[in-house]
Design a protein around this motif. Structure first.
Motif, PDB file in Angstrom:
ATOM      1  N   ARG A  76     -11.236   6.362   7.774  1.00  0.00           N
ATOM      2  CA  ARG A  76     -10.540   7.575   7.653  1.00  0.00           C
ATOM      3  C   ARG A  76     -10.239   8.199   6.368  1.00  0.00           C
ATOM      4  NH1 ARG A  76      -6.214   7.178  12.622  1.00  0.00           N
ATOM      5  NH2 ARG A  76      -7.648   6.539  14.222  1.00  0.00           N
ATOM      6  N   PRO A  77     -10.476   9.553   6.219  1.00  0.00           N
ATOM      7  CA  PRO A  77     -10.369   9.899   4.727  1.00  0.00           C
ATOM      8  C   PRO A  77      -8.885   9.817   4.382  1.00  0.00           C
ATOM      9  CG  PRO A  77     -11.766  11.380   6.251  1.00  0.00           C
ATOM     10  CD  PRO A  77     -11.222  10.450   6.962  1.00  0.00           C
ATOM     11  N   SER A  78      -7.963   9.896   5.126  1.00  0.00           N
ATOM     12  CA  SER A  78      -6.365   9.730   4.612  1.00  0.00           C
ATOM     13  C   SER A  78      -6.123   8.280   4.334  1.00  0.00           C
ATOM     14  CB  SER A  78      -5.664  10.487   5.662  1.00  0.00           C
ATOM     15  OG  SER A  78      -5.749   9.756   7.191  1.00  0.00           O
ATOM     16  N   TYR A  79      -6.874   7.315   4.439  1.00  0.00           N
ATOM     17  CA  TYR A  79      -6.605   6.036   4.528  1.00  0.00           C
ATOM     18  C   TYR A  79      -7.487   5.367   3.272  1.00  0.00           C
ATOM     19  CZ  TYR A  79      -4.049   6.155   8.701  1.00  0.00           C
ATOM     20  OH  TYR A  79      -3.108   6.541   9.895  1.00  0.00           O
ATOM     21  N   GLN A  80      -8.092   6.371   2.359  1.00  0.00           N
ATOM     22  CA  GLN A  80      -8.886   5.863   1.460  1.00  0.00           C
ATOM     23  C   GLN A  80      -8.027   5.561   0.309  1.00  0.00           C
ATOM     24  OE1 GLN A  80     -12.015   4.998   1.858  1.00  0.00           O
ATOM     25  NE2 GLN A  80     -11.256   5.621   3.949  1.00  0.00           N
ATOM     26  N   ASP A 133      -7.696   6.470  -2.875  1.00  0.00           N
ATOM     27  CA  ASP A 133      -7.419   7.313  -3.832  1.00  0.00           C
ATOM     28  C   ASP A 133      -6.752   8.470  -3.076  1.00  0.00           C
ATOM     29  OD1 ASP A 133      -9.591   8.193  -1.918  1.00  0.00           O
ATOM     30  OD2 ASP A 133     -10.478   9.443  -3.983  1.00  0.00           O
ATOM     31  N   LYS A 134      -6.158   8.387  -1.814  1.00  0.00           N
ATOM     32  CA  LYS A 134      -5.506   9.424  -0.837  1.00  0.00           C
ATOM     33  C   LYS A 134      -4.078   8.749  -0.631  1.00  0.00           C
ATOM     34  CE  LYS A 134      -9.284  11.676  -0.565  1.00  0.00           C
ATOM     35  NZ  LYS A 134      -9.501  12.809  -1.291  1.00  0.00           N
ATOM     36  N   LYS A 135      -3.223  10.011  -0.517  1.00  0.00           N
ATOM     37  CA  LYS A 135      -1.735   9.671  -0.227  1.00  0.00           C
ATOM     38  C   LYS A 135      -1.923   9.639   1.239  1.00  0.00           C
ATOM     39  CE  LYS A 135       2.947  11.018  -0.685  1.00  0.00           C
ATOM     40  NZ  LYS A 135       3.510   9.814  -0.433  1.00  0.00           N
ATOM     41  N   GLU A 154       2.678   6.159  10.114  1.00  0.00           N
ATOM     42  CA  GLU A 154       1.617   6.668  10.980  1.00  0.00           C
ATOM     43  C   GLU A 154       0.497   5.580  10.954  1.00  0.00           C
ATOM     44  OE1 GLU A 154      -0.887   8.353  13.866  1.00  0.00           O
ATOM     45  OE2 GLU A 154       1.460   8.706  13.198  1.00  0.00           O
ATOM     46  N   PHE A 155       0.284   5.087   9.665  1.00  0.00           N
ATOM     47  CA  PHE A 155      -0.799   3.978   9.466  1.00  0.00           C
ATOM     48  C   PHE A 155      -0.434   2.899  10.046  1.00  0.00           C
ATOM     49  CE2 PHE A 155      -1.865   0.259   7.012  1.00  0.00           C
ATOM     50  CZ  PHE A 155      -3.391   0.273   7.119  1.00  0.00           C
ATOM     51  N   CYS A 156       1.049   2.401   9.948  1.00  0.00           N
ATOM     52  CA  CYS A 156       1.689   1.209  10.667  1.00  0.00           C
ATOM     53  C   CYS A 156       1.465   1.469  11.995  1.00  0.00           C
ATOM     54  CB  CYS A 156       2.934   0.880  10.052  1.00  0.00           C
ATOM     55  SG  CYS A 156       3.313   0.705   8.463  1.00  0.00           S
ATOM     56  N   ARG A 157       1.793   2.398  12.647  1.00  0.00           N
ATOM     57  CA  ARG A 157       1.661   2.600  14.081  1.00  0.00           C
ATOM     58  C   ARG A 157       0.235   2.154  14.547  1.00  0.00           C
ATOM     59  NH1 ARG A 157      -0.344   5.763  17.684  1.00  0.00           N
ATOM     60  NH2 ARG A 157      -0.977   7.616  16.065  1.00  0.00           N
ATOM     61  N   GLU A 158      -0.834   2.972  13.737  1.00  0.00           N
ATOM     62  CA  GLU A 158      -2.295   2.733  14.051  1.00  0.00           C
ATOM     63  C   GLU A 158      -2.742   1.571  13.739  1.00  0.00           C
ATOM     64  OE1 GLU A 158      -4.139   5.668  12.163  1.00  0.00           O
ATOM     65  OE2 GLU A 158      -3.545   7.201  13.515  1.00  0.00           O
ATOM     66  N   PHE A 159      -2.411   0.633  12.670  1.00  0.00           N
ATOM     67  CA  PHE A 159      -2.834  -0.654  12.401  1.00  0.00           C
ATOM     68  C   PHE A 159      -2.147  -1.584  13.239  1.00  0.00           C
ATOM     69  CE2 PHE A 159      -2.140  -4.557  10.235  1.00  0.00           C
ATOM     70  CZ  PHE A 159      -3.424  -4.867   9.822  1.00  0.00           C
ATOM     71  N   GLY A 160      -0.699  -1.327  13.580  1.00  0.00           N
ATOM     72  CA  GLY A 160      -0.056  -2.426  14.357  1.00  0.00           C
ATOM     73  C   GLY A 160      -0.828  -2.437  15.805  1.00  0.00           C
ATOM     74  N   ILE A 197       0.746  -1.253  -0.050  1.00  0.00           N
ATOM     75  CA  ILE A 197       0.012  -0.036  -0.028  1.00  0.00           C
ATOM     76  C   ILE A 197       0.950   1.317   0.238  1.00  0.00           C
ATOM     77  CG2 ILE A 197      -2.000  -1.217   1.097  1.00  0.00           C
ATOM     78  CD1 ILE A 197      -1.118   0.440   3.811  1.00  0.00           C
ATOM     79  N   ASN A 198       2.240   1.040  -0.160  1.00  0.00           N
ATOM     80  CA  ASN A 198       3.253   2.318   0.107  1.00  0.00           C
ATOM     81  C   ASN A 198       4.161   1.867  -1.043  1.00  0.00           C
ATOM     82  OD1 ASN A 198       4.176   4.674   0.937  1.00  0.00           O
ATOM     83  ND2 ASN A 198       5.709   3.433   2.037  1.00  0.00           N
ATOM     84  N   ASP A 199       3.667   1.239  -2.099  1.00  0.00           N
ATOM     85  CA  ASP A 199       4.730   1.017  -3.192  1.00  0.00           C
ATOM     86  C   ASP A 199       5.061   2.144  -3.763  1.00  0.00           C
ATOM     87  OD1 ASP A 199       5.167  -1.979  -4.701  1.00  0.00           O
ATOM     88  OD2 ASP A 199       5.050  -0.506  -6.092  1.00  0.00           O
ATOM     89  N   ASP A 200       6.022   1.747  -4.516  1.00  0.00           N
ATOM     90  CA  ASP A 200       6.706   3.115  -5.334  1.00  0.00           C
ATOM     91  C   ASP A 200       5.778   3.444  -6.664  1.00  0.00           C
ATOM     92  OD1 ASP A 200       8.877   3.579  -3.821  1.00  0.00           O
ATOM     93  OD2 ASP A 200      10.188   1.999  -4.728  1.00  0.00           O
ATOM     94  N   GLU A 201       5.169   2.203  -7.179  1.00  0.00           N
ATOM     95  CA  GLU A 201       4.366   2.137  -8.403  1.00  0.00           C
ATOM     96  C   GLU A 201       2.842   2.642  -7.848  1.00  0.00           C
ATOM     97  OE1 GLU A 201       5.389   1.956 -11.548  1.00  0.00           O
ATOM     98  OE2 GLU A 201       7.624   1.620 -10.700  1.00  0.00           O
ATOM     99  N   VAL A 202       2.499   3.721  -8.521  1.00  0.00           N
ATOM    100  CA  VAL A 202       1.090   4.206  -8.280  1.00  0.00           C
ATOM    101  C   VAL A 202       0.223   3.078  -8.456  1.00  0.00           C
ATOM    102  CG1 VAL A 202      -0.757   5.845  -8.765  1.00  0.00           C
ATOM    103  CG2 VAL A 202       1.651   6.573  -8.818  1.00  0.00           C
ATOM    104  N   LEU A 203       0.149   2.522  -9.442  1.00  0.00           N
ATOM    105  CA  LEU A 203      -1.158   1.551  -9.699  1.00  0.00           C
ATOM    106  C   LEU A 203      -0.901   0.396  -8.778  1.00  0.00           C
ATOM    107  CD1 LEU A 203      -0.817   1.168 -13.780  1.00  0.00           C
ATOM    108  CD2 LEU A 203      -2.515   2.303 -12.364  1.00  0.00           C
ATOM    109  N   VAL A 204       0.343  -0.088  -8.405  1.00  0.00           N
ATOM    110  CA  VAL A 204       0.495  -1.250  -7.507  1.00  0.00           C
ATOM    111  C   VAL A 204      -0.091  -0.653  -5.974  1.00  0.00           C
ATOM    112  CG1 VAL A 204       1.982  -2.694  -6.093  1.00  0.00           C
ATOM    113  CG2 VAL A 204       2.364  -2.160  -8.694  1.00  0.00           C
ATOM    114  N   ARG A 205       0.316   0.304  -5.759  1.00  0.00           N
ATOM    115  CA  ARG A 205      -0.175   1.059  -4.580  1.00  0.00           C
ATOM    116  C   ARG A 205      -1.841   1.284  -4.469  1.00  0.00           C
ATOM    117  NH1 ARG A 205       3.203   5.430  -4.762  1.00  0.00           N
ATOM    118  NH2 ARG A 205       1.628   6.552  -5.500  1.00  0.00           N
ATOM    119  N   GLN A 206      -2.425   1.542  -5.475  1.00  0.00           N
ATOM    120  CA  GLN A 206      -3.837   1.991  -5.365  1.00  0.00           C
ATOM    121  C   GLN A 206      -4.467   0.477  -5.209  1.00  0.00           C
ATOM    122  OE1 GLN A 206      -5.367   4.106  -8.549  1.00  0.00           O
ATOM    123  NE2 GLN A 206      -6.879   5.138  -7.168  1.00  0.00           N
ATOM    124  N   ALA A 207      -3.949  -0.550  -6.221  1.00  0.00           N
ATOM    125  CA  ALA A 207      -4.715  -1.560  -6.288  1.00  0.00           C
ATOM    126  C   ALA A 207      -4.405  -2.442  -4.953  1.00  0.00           C
ATOM    127  CB  ALA A 207      -4.066  -2.662  -7.329  1.00  0.00           C
TER     128      ALA A 207
END
Length: 169
Positions: A63-67, A69-71, A76-82, A26-36
């Motif tokens: 959360r809007p920031s974890y949708q 289509d959002k960066k 921070e996500f890893c902290r909360e998800f963990g 979900i944090n891949d360098d490639e946009v298409l991979v990240r979005q998929a």
């Protein structure tokens, strides 16, 4: 499973085994991979929410920031998800750590994926209580992070491994 075409008991192990790989992409360098990968994460979490409607994953994934289509700010996500994963899915924590550790060792793994695996591992371990430390294979994760920090060619990977080890305190 969500549309009742597949037995949920058959799919359950697959959902948990794919989660670490989705999470690092979900944090891949490639946009298409990240979005998929974000769409895949939302689909898996939707299934987990159906299995446990009271899970904190619901509010996290809404959360809007974890949708998709959002960066997102991945650390921070890893902290909360963990925190949610350790608290609500403890029986799968060791499997998650071992899958992430496997990504440390693969030479061909791209630096961003190794870095993501490192920071996610550190965040998961940081939320373990003493009993969790005893029940999970933290030693293997720690030795993997130390190896990444001291031997990996990528400064990004080394810095994320160091940051992860710092999260243990």
């Amino acid at each position: 499973c969500l549309d009742q075409k597949i037995d949920c008991h058959v799919m359950e192990p697959q959902m948990y085994s794919t989660m670490p790989h989705i999470l690092v992409h979900i944090n891949d360098d490639e946009v298409l991979v990240r979005q998929a990968s974000k769409y895949a994460l939302h689909a898996v979490c939707k299934w987990l929410i159906l299995r446990n409607p009271k899970t904190a994953l619901r509010s996290l994934m809404e959360r809007p920031s974890y949708q998709p289509d959002k960066k997102m700010q991945y650390d921070e996500f890893c902290r909360e998800f963990g925190a949610v994963w350790v608290r609500e899915y403890f029986s799968y924590v060791n499997d998650m750590l071992m899958a992430l550790h496997g990504l440390f060792k693969v030479y061909e793994t791209r630096e961003s994926i190794k870095a993501n695996a490192a920071i996610l591992s550190g965040n998961i371990v940081s939320h373990l209580d003493p009993e969790g430390w005893r029940r999970c294979n933290v030693e293997q994760t720690t030795s993997g992070l130390i190896a990444l920090m001291s031997k990996d060619e990528s400064a990004l990977v080394r810095s994320k491994a160091a940051k992860s080890l710092g999260l243990y305190t």
